[in-house]
Design an enzyme around this catalytic site. Structure first.
Site, PDB file in Angstrom:
ATOM      1  N   TRP A 161       0.794  -1.222   0.000  1.00 30.20           N
ATOM      2  CA  TRP A 161       0.000   0.000   0.000  1.00 30.20           C
ATOM      3  C   TRP A 161       0.830   1.277   0.000  1.00 30.20           C
ATOM      4  CZ3 TRP A 161       1.849   2.210   4.362  1.00 30.20           C
ATOM      5  CH2 TRP A 161       2.257   1.362   5.397  1.00 30.20           C
ATOM      6  N   LYS A 219      -3.106  -7.902  -7.746  1.00 28.73           N
ATOM      7  CA  LYS A 219      -3.841  -7.791  -6.484  1.00 28.73           C
ATOM      8  C   LYS A 219      -3.277  -6.634  -5.674  1.00 28.73           C
ATOM      9  CE  LYS A 219      -3.826  -9.165  -2.290  1.00 28.73           C
ATOM     10  NZ  LYS A 219      -4.390  -7.941  -1.679  1.00 28.73           N
ATOM     11  N   SER A 259      -3.166  -3.837  -2.537  1.00 30.69           N
ATOM     12  CA  SER A 259      -3.318  -3.998  -1.087  1.00 30.69           C
ATOM     13  C   SER A 259      -4.743  -3.649  -0.675  1.00 30.69           C
ATOM     14  CB  SER A 259      -2.335  -3.073  -0.375  1.00 30.69           C
ATOM     15  OG  SER A 259      -2.689  -2.977   0.984  1.00 30.69           O
ATOM     16  N   GLU A 303      10.237  -8.434  -3.666  1.00 32.63           N
ATOM     17  CA  GLU A 303      10.743  -7.116  -3.255  1.00 32.63           C
ATOM     18  C   GLU A 303      10.273  -6.931  -1.818  1.00 32.63           C
ATOM     19  OE1 GLU A 303      12.668  -5.225  -4.900  1.00 32.63           O
ATOM     20  OE2 GLU A 303      12.480  -5.923  -6.958  1.00 32.63           O
ATOM     21  N   LEU A 304      11.214  -7.042  -0.870  1.00 35.20           N
ATOM     22  CA  LEU A 304      10.798  -7.121   0.543  1.00 35.20           C
ATOM     23  C   LEU A 304      11.273  -5.906   1.327  1.00 35.20           C
ATOM     24  CD1 LEU A 304      11.519 -10.949   0.918  1.00 35.20           C
ATOM     25  CD2 LEU A 304       9.378  -9.836   0.256  1.00 35.20           C
ATOM     26  N   CYS A 335      10.173   1.094   1.885  1.00 36.32           N
ATOM     27  CA  CYS A 335      11.086  -0.045   2.034  1.00 36.32           C
ATOM     28  C   CYS A 335      12.514   0.480   2.057  1.00 36.32           C
ATOM     29  CB  CYS A 335      10.898  -1.022   0.882  1.00 36.32           C
ATOM     30  SG  CYS A 335      10.961  -0.219  -0.716  1.00 36.32           S
ATOM     31  N   GLU A 355      12.745  -3.617  10.765  1.00 34.04           N
ATOM     32  CA  GLU A 355      12.090  -2.606   9.937  1.00 34.04           C
ATOM     33  C   GLU A 355      10.874  -2.078  10.697  1.00 34.04           C
ATOM     34  OE1 GLU A 355       9.707  -3.809   6.456  1.00 34.04           O
ATOM     35  OE2 GLU A 355      10.776  -2.257   5.333  1.00 34.04           O
ATOM     36  N   TRP A 401      16.011  -1.811  -9.387  1.00 34.12           N
ATOM     37  CA  TRP A 401      15.472  -1.733  -8.034  1.00 34.12           C
ATOM     38  C   TRP A 401      15.345  -3.134  -7.472  1.00 34.12           C
ATOM     39  CZ3 TRP A 401      15.241   2.087  -4.824  1.00 34.12           C
ATOM     40  CH2 TRP A 401      14.564   1.891  -3.617  1.00 34.12           C
TER      41      TRP A 401
HETATM   42  P1  NAD Z   1       2.217  -7.175   3.330  1.00 34.82           P
HETATM   43  O1  NAD Z   1       3.216  -8.244   3.101  1.00 34.82           O
HETATM   44  O2  NAD Z   1       1.398  -7.225   4.557  1.00 34.82           O
HETATM   45  O3  NAD Z   1       1.166  -7.145   2.107  1.00 34.82           O
HETATM   46  C1  NAD Z   1       1.589  -7.059   0.772  1.00 34.82           C
HETATM   47  C2  NAD Z   1       0.518  -7.676  -0.121  1.00 34.82           C
HETATM   48  O4  NAD Z   1       0.423  -9.074   0.157  1.00 34.82           O
HETATM   49  C3  NAD Z   1      -0.882  -7.095   0.089  1.00 34.82           C
HETATM   50  O5  NAD Z   1      -1.523  -6.990  -1.163  1.00 34.82           O
HETATM   51  C4  NAD Z   1      -1.560  -8.172   0.943  1.00 34.82           C
HETATM   52  O6  NAD Z   1      -2.953  -8.225   0.821  1.00 34.82           O
HETATM   53  C5  NAD Z   1      -0.943  -9.431   0.365  1.00 34.82           C
HETATM   54  N1  NAD Z   1      -0.988 -10.601   1.264  1.00 34.82           N
HETATM   55  C6  NAD Z   1      -1.196 -10.629   2.602  1.00 34.82           C
HETATM   56  N2  NAD Z   1      -1.146 -11.908   3.051  1.00 34.82           N
HETATM   57  C7  NAD Z   1      -0.899 -12.692   1.970  1.00 34.82           C
HETATM   58  C8  NAD Z   1      -0.710 -14.093   1.783  1.00 34.82           C
HETATM   59  N3  NAD Z   1      -0.777 -14.942   2.811  1.00 34.82           N
HETATM   60  N4  NAD Z   1      -0.442 -14.553   0.544  1.00 34.82           N
HETATM   61  C9  NAD Z   1      -0.335 -13.697  -0.510  1.00 34.82           C
HETATM   62  N5  NAD Z   1      -0.523 -12.354  -0.395  1.00 34.82           N
HETATM   63  C10 NAD Z   1      -0.789 -11.857   0.832  1.00 34.82           C
HETATM   64  O7  NAD Z   1       3.011  -5.804   3.195  1.00 34.82           O
HETATM   65  P2  NAD Z   1       2.449  -4.328   3.378  1.00 34.82           P
HETATM   66  O8  NAD Z   1       2.231  -4.067   4.821  1.00 34.82           O
HETATM   67  O9  NAD Z   1       1.332  -4.108   2.431  1.00 34.82           O
HETATM   68  O10 NAD Z   1       3.707  -3.469   2.846  1.00 34.82           O
HETATM   69  C11 NAD Z   1       4.782  -3.111   3.638  1.00 34.82           C
HETATM   70  C12 NAD Z   1       5.992  -3.975   3.336  1.00 34.82           C
HETATM   71  O11 NAD Z   1       6.301  -3.919   1.948  1.00 34.82           O
HETATM   72  C13 NAD Z   1       7.245  -3.464   4.043  1.00 34.82           C
HETATM   73  O12 NAD Z   1       7.944  -4.555   4.586  1.00 34.82           O
HETATM   74  C14 NAD Z   1       8.056  -2.831   2.915  1.00 34.82           C
HETATM   75  O13 NAD Z   1       9.440  -2.774   3.145  1.00 34.82           O
HETATM   76  C15 NAD Z   1       7.692  -3.702   1.761  1.00 34.82           C
HETATM   77  N6  NAD Z   1       7.931  -3.006   0.485  1.00 34.82           N
HETATM   78  C16 NAD Z   1       9.013  -3.371  -0.266  1.00 34.82           C
HETATM   79  C17 NAD Z   1       9.300  -2.694  -1.452  1.00 34.82           C
HETATM   80  C18 NAD Z   1      10.510  -3.059  -2.282  1.00 34.82           C
HETATM   81  O14 NAD Z   1      10.574  -2.621  -3.418  1.00 34.82           O
HETATM   82  N7  NAD Z   1      11.469  -3.820  -1.760  1.00 34.82           N
HETATM   83  C19 NAD Z   1       8.459  -1.667  -1.877  1.00 34.82           C
HETATM   84  C20 NAD Z   1       7.368  -1.321  -1.097  1.00 34.82           C
HETATM   85  C21 NAD Z   1       7.110  -2.008   0.094  1.00 34.82           C
END
Ligand code: NAD
Length: 476
Positions: free
Chosen positions: A150, A174, A176, A248-249, A282, A379, A445
């Site tokens: 998101w 999909k 957020s 991408e975590l 991130c 983080e 990236w």
């Molecule tokens: P999240 O992992 O909670 O959710 C990400 C997506 O995964 C959402 O669409 C969510 O609905 C979906 N999801 C949730 N549970 C799932 C499951 N069991 N199986 C498959 N999909 C599922 O992350 P968030 O809170 O939305 O975002 C924040 C995180 O994203 C932070 O850790 C941030 O560092 C990371 N991020 C990384 C990058 C990058 O480029 N490395 C960019 C942006 C955000």
């Protein structure tokens, strides 16, 4: 919102059991609701993408490029609505919401150009052995699932969608559940451009919908951006099906400030690296490593700069920083404030939630944070900066690299030779020298270590959706 899922070229109502509330974080109140897609609807979307694949991958690269340019153009035509929606749903200040939109536009434009160059990549391979010819064909990976978070919804989706479509893949996106409205623009644009039905499908939902997608055996690849905990589940699903995955975590990135820096300039970079998007990046540079010789001058000015940031509702005030995007994120950041108090950390700025409606926290600075503190290693995803001092270049490199993450880093120094040397030694996917968070579509990236697998953007972002085939012929 009733028809909020885009499947096989139609807008349909969600038939899942989860109701998704779309919130204005500056008020802490919902302003829209929608029903999540059901597992059956995810199946339908995968089937639609599968049906659309043969025709889409047979289109010429220039036809696909024309669609991508159309996306760029139509995003621009929706500027005010998309900027306002990001301000309202993400809590982004206007100038940041504008940057996100421009980034998405640039991404579609860039991959349109790369798509046009694709025919020239299918070329003959010179062979040392006589009697054979060989040629390369770059083919689309197939049906791809794209799961995004998101914090930069328009951008993370564009970084996946544009190269996937350019390569000739069909996709299921999909978004957020925290920001499910913004990416609907991509479905509306697909409609407006007459993109063939099923090439782009959008299903909204929470974890259940995400898991239905990442576990689906009808996908050829999954590209995920999000947290490490969900990323490891996504990787397990990919592993069960021996299927490629891009991850991408998270990050816990360092900003290294050497004593030859201009103090005010350094403060500006440090503040930007932790306060843009309210630190929900991130790539936030949330670990400050400051050299002894400059620390005493820099820290008080940094303290003042953070305290002076204008924090407020971006829809009604001139602000430098908005609220955190969700209540869950606000509670998480507040829990780190509590941990910092329990650990007895020295707090120079902030360290608390703001006493007003909405999900606001104050920009925060802790100093001399021990290396084993949870605030130094985990983080947080909020405007919380932790600082430590260092003496030598070697020490700075060792401390910056002492992390399970490896996404980005910033190096600030007037000695450019040293800055380049340190950049080379850092175990990350991207280093900024004397600049902060500057992301260009031509550069890659992605991270090393726990920050993920694979790269987005640049030609690497396109390769992520391509499969290499060679055709070798015996010519006698
Ligand atoms: P999240 O992992 O909670 O959710 C990400 C997506 O995964 C959402 O669409 C969510 O609905 C979906 N999801 C949730 N549970 C799932 C499951 N069991 N199986 C498959 N999909 C599922 O992350 P968030 O809170 O939305 O975002 C924040 C995180 O994203 C932070 O850790 C941030 O560092 C990371 N991020 C990384 C990058 C990058 O480029 N490395 C960019 C942006 C955000």
């Amino acid at each position: 919102m009733t028809t909020s899922h885009y499947i096989a070229g139609h807008w349909v109502e969600g038939q899942g059991s989860d109701c998704i509330s779309v919130n204005d974080p500056a008020q802490g109140q919902p302003f829209a609701e929608l029903m999540a897609a059901s597992v059956t609807q995810v199946d339908q979307a995968v089937a639609a993408a599968r049906n659309a694949l043969p025709a889409w991958k047979s289109t010429s690269a220039s036809e696909r490029a024309a669609f991508l340019r159309g996306f760029a153009e139509q995003l621009g035509q929706r500027r005010e609505a998309l900027v306002t929606l990001q301000m309202r749903n993400n809590g982004k200040p206007r100038h940041e919401a504008e940057i996100d939109l421009d980034d998405a536009i640039a991404t579609f434009g860039y991959y349109a150009e790369l798509a046009e160059q694709l025919p020239s990549k299918n070329r003959t391979v010179p062979l040392a052995a006589p009697g054979f010819t060989a040629r390369t064909r770059l083919e689309p990976v197939g049906v791809v699932g794209l799961i995004v978070p998101w914090n930069f919804p328009l951008v993370t989706s564009a970084w996946k969608l544009a190269p996937a479509l350019a390569a000739g893949c069909t996709v299921l996106l999909k978004p957020s559940e925290v920001t499910p409205l913004i990416e609907q623009a991509y479905g509306q644009i697909a409609d407006a451009l007459g993109l063939p039905a099923g090439v782009l499908n959008i299903v909204n939902g929470k974890a259940e919908t995400g898991a239905a997608l990442s576990n689906h055996n009808g996908l050829d690849k999954l590209s995920f951006t999000g947290s490490n905990s969900v990323g490891s589940q996504v990787m397990r699903s990919a592993s069960a099906q021996c299927r490629p995955v891009t991850l991408e975590l998270g990050g816990k990135s360092a900003i290294v400030v050497f004593e030859d820096c201009d103090v005010d300039q350094a403060v500006e970079w440090i503040v930007a690296g932790i306060s843009w998007n309210a630190g929900q990046m991130c790539s936030a540079t949330s670990r400050l490593l400051v050299q002894d010789g400059i620390a005493n001058a820099l820290l008080p000015r940094l303290q003042a700069a953070l305290a002076n940031l204008r924090v407020g509702n971006p829809l009604t005030e001139e602000v430098d920083m908005g609220p955190l995007t969700s209540q869950a994120q606000w509670l998480k950041v507040a829990s780190y404030f509590a941990t910092a108090r329990e650990e007895g950390l020295q707090c120079l700025a902030g360290g608390h939630a703001l006493d007003r409606e909405g999900w606001f926290v104050s920009p925060t600075l802790y100093t001399d944070v021990p290396k084993d503190s949870r605030l130094w290693t985990e983080e947080i995803f909020g405007p919380v900066l932790c600082a430590r001092r260092f003496t030598t270049e070697e020490q700075a490199i060792a401390e910056a690299n002492d992390s399970r993450f490896g996404l980005v880093a910033t190096v600030c120094s007037a000695d450019l030779e040293r800055a380049e040397r340190v950049a080379d030694a850092l175990e990350v996917g991207h280093v900024w020298i004397n600049s902060v968070q500057a992301v260009f579509v031509e550069t890659s990236w992605g991270g090393t270590k726990g920050s993920g697998i694979g790269r987005e953007l640049g030609p690497w972002g396109l390769s992520a959706y391509q499969s290499v085939k060679h055709v070798t012929r015996c010519v006698g």
